[in-house]
Design a protein around this motif. Structure first.
Motif, mmCIF file in Angstrom:
data_model
loop_
_atom_site.group_PDB
_atom_site.id
_atom_site.type_symbol
_atom_site.label_atom_id
_atom_site.label_comp_id
_atom_site.label_asym_id
_atom_site.label_seq_id
_atom_site.Cartn_x
_atom_site.Cartn_y
_atom_site.Cartn_z
ATOM 1 N N ARG A 30 0.827 -1.213 0.000
ATOM 2 C CA ARG A 30 0.000 0.000 0.000
ATOM 3 C C ARG A 30 0.861 1.264 0.000
ATOM 4 O O ARG A 30 0.561 2.224 -0.712
ATOM 5 N N GLY A 34 0.850 3.660 -3.345
ATOM 6 C CA GLY A 34 0.266 4.972 -3.104
ATOM 7 C C GLY A 34 -1.203 5.060 -3.490
ATOM 8 O O GLY A 34 -1.946 4.084 -3.448
ATOM 9 N N LYS A 35 -1.592 6.252 -3.889
ATOM 10 C CA LYS A 35 -2.998 6.531 -4.194
ATOM 11 C C LYS A 35 -3.504 5.821 -5.441
ATOM 12 O O LYS A 35 -4.712 5.738 -5.643
ATOM 13 N N CYS A 37 -3.460 2.738 -5.904
ATOM 14 C CA CYS A 37 -4.164 1.563 -5.383
ATOM 15 C C CYS A 37 -5.367 2.051 -4.587
ATOM 16 O O CYS A 37 -5.224 2.618 -3.511
ATOM 17 N N GLN A 38 -6.552 1.830 -5.141
ATOM 18 C CA GLN A 38 -7.786 2.327 -4.534
ATOM 19 C C GLN A 38 -8.114 1.651 -3.209
ATOM 20 O O GLN A 38 -8.604 2.281 -2.284
ATOM 21 N N ARG A 39 -7.847 0.334 -3.151
ATOM 22 C CA ARG A 39 -8.079 -0.411 -1.916
ATOM 23 C C ARG A 39 -7.448 -1.784 -2.047
ATOM 24 O O ARG A 39 -7.082 -2.218 -3.138
#
Length: 103
Positions: A30, A34-35, A37-39
């Protein structure tokens, strides 16, 4: 949206440290992705489709991205570091599946 699934097959001699995977490896993933990867989601195999049978996969990790190119751009620079961490929690070779989320 796409989902990158990393599947860890269950074998007779498979070992998997879920605490390390959850607390250290996926935290690393994660942080590095960074950002983009949404979840993320983590699954631990319990059983197979037949009563009393072993699960096909000992564990699965999932990462969600807006597009394949977002994943490739985020993962590429960190691939070596992320993959190098795998022996810290398992002795099995994972299989990767990239899918389009349609619903």
């Amino acid at each position: 949206m796409i989902k990158v699934s990393v599947l860890y097959p269950k074998t007779d001699d498979s070992q998997f440290d879920m605490a390390y995977y959850r607390d250290s490896h996926m935290a690393l993933v994660r942080e590095r992705l960074g950002k983009a990867c949404q979840r993320t989601a983590i699954e631990q195999g319990l059983a197979g489709g037949t009563p009393g049978s072993a699960p096909t996969f000992i564990a699965m990790g999932h990462m969600y991205f807006d597009s394949l190119s977002d994943f490739e751009t985020a993962f590429g620079p960190h691939a070596r570091e992320i993959l190098k961490d795998i022996p810290n929690f398992t002795n099995v070779q994972p299989t990767v599946q990239i899918s389009e989320v349609v619903e």
